[in-house]
Design a protein around this motif. Structure first.
Motif, PDB file in Angstrom:
ATOM      1  N   ILE A  20       0.836  -1.200   0.000  1.00  0.00           N
ATOM      2  CA  ILE A  20       0.000   0.000   0.000  1.00  0.00           C
ATOM      3  C   ILE A  20       0.874   1.255   0.000  1.00  0.00           C
ATOM      4  O   ILE A  20       0.621   2.206  -0.743  1.00  0.00           O
ATOM      5  N   LYS A  21       1.919   1.241   0.810  1.00  0.00           N
ATOM      6  CA  LYS A  21       2.823   2.394   0.894  1.00  0.00           C
ATOM      7  C   LYS A  21       3.467   2.686  -0.461  1.00  0.00           C
ATOM      8  O   LYS A  21       3.576   3.842  -0.876  1.00  0.00           O
ATOM      9  N   LEU A  22       3.858   1.622  -1.170  1.00  0.00           N
ATOM     10  CA  LEU A  22       4.503   1.779  -2.477  1.00  0.00           C
ATOM     11  C   LEU A  22       3.510   1.901  -3.632  1.00  0.00           C
ATOM     12  O   LEU A  22       3.913   2.090  -4.775  1.00  0.00           O
ATOM     13  N   MET A  67      12.214  -7.104  10.618  1.00  0.00           N
ATOM     14  CA  MET A  67      11.164  -7.736   9.807  1.00  0.00           C
ATOM     15  C   MET A  67      10.782  -6.823   8.636  1.00  0.00           C
ATOM     16  O   MET A  67      10.630  -7.293   7.505  1.00  0.00           O
ATOM     17  N   GLU A  68      10.647  -5.533   8.892  1.00  0.00           N
ATOM     18  CA  GLU A  68      10.306  -4.583   7.833  1.00  0.00           C
ATOM     19  C   GLU A  68      11.400  -4.516   6.777  1.00  0.00           C
ATOM     20  O   GLU A  68      11.115  -4.438   5.582  1.00  0.00           O
ATOM     21  N   GLN A  69      12.664  -4.585   7.196  1.00  0.00           N
ATOM     22  CA  GLN A  69      13.775  -4.578   6.248  1.00  0.00           C
ATOM     23  C   GLN A  69      13.766  -5.837   5.385  1.00  0.00           C
ATOM     24  O   GLN A  69      14.015  -5.767   4.179  1.00  0.00           O
ATOM     25  N   ARG A  70      13.466  -6.980   5.997  1.00  0.00           N
ATOM     26  CA  ARG A  70      13.378  -8.229   5.236  1.00  0.00           C
ATOM     27  C   ARG A  70      12.262  -8.155   4.202  1.00  0.00           C
ATOM     28  O   ARG A  70      12.415  -8.630   3.077  1.00  0.00           O
ATOM     29  N   VAL A  71      11.144  -7.555   4.584  1.00  0.00           N
ATOM     30  CA  VAL A  71      10.018  -7.400   3.659  1.00  0.00           C
ATOM     31  C   VAL A  71      10.420  -6.489   2.501  1.00  0.00           C
ATOM     32  O   VAL A  71      10.144  -6.798   1.332  1.00  0.00           O
ATOM     33  N   GLN A  72      11.080  -5.385   2.792  1.00  0.00           N
ATOM     34  CA  GLN A  72      11.505  -4.469   1.730  1.00  0.00           C
ATOM     35  C   GLN A  72      12.450  -5.159   0.752  1.00  0.00           C
ATOM     36  O   GLN A  72      12.327  -4.991  -0.467  1.00  0.00           O
TER      37      GLN A  72
END
Length: 93
Positions: A20-22, A67-72
């Motif tokens: 959603i952010k992207l 976790m957010e970095q892994r998702v990115q």
């Protein structure tokens, strides 16, 4: 045995937030997004939970950031794969 319907992979929530952010859901159709989500989630370890509020309360901030970095990273890989596939589909045969 049936898993309870409340059990889900917490990474799904983070992936959706990043999509959603992207605004990727505005760029790609439903079929591409379904494949995209599978590609992203298959790169990540499962983190099953019952209630999101438990993760919000018990998850250390440093782990959430990781976790957010892994998702990115997983999303970047998936975008690259989609671009390659689109390039191959756009080339005349």
């Amino acid at each position: 045995m049936r898993l309870h319907e409340d059990i889900h992979n917490y990474y799904e929530k983070i992936v959706v937030e990043e999509i959603i952010k992207l605004k990727l859901d505005e760029k790609y159709g439903e079929d591409v997004m379904a494949d995209f989500c599978c590609t992203v989630l298959n790169q990540l370890p499962p983190r099953y939970i019952r209630y999101d509020v438990d993760m919000a309360f018990y998850l250390p901030q440093s782990e959430r950031i990781h976790m957010e970095q892994r998702v990115q990273t997983a999303i970047n890989v998936a975008i690259s794969q989609i671009s390659k596939k689109k390039d191959l589909n756009d080339k005349p045969t």
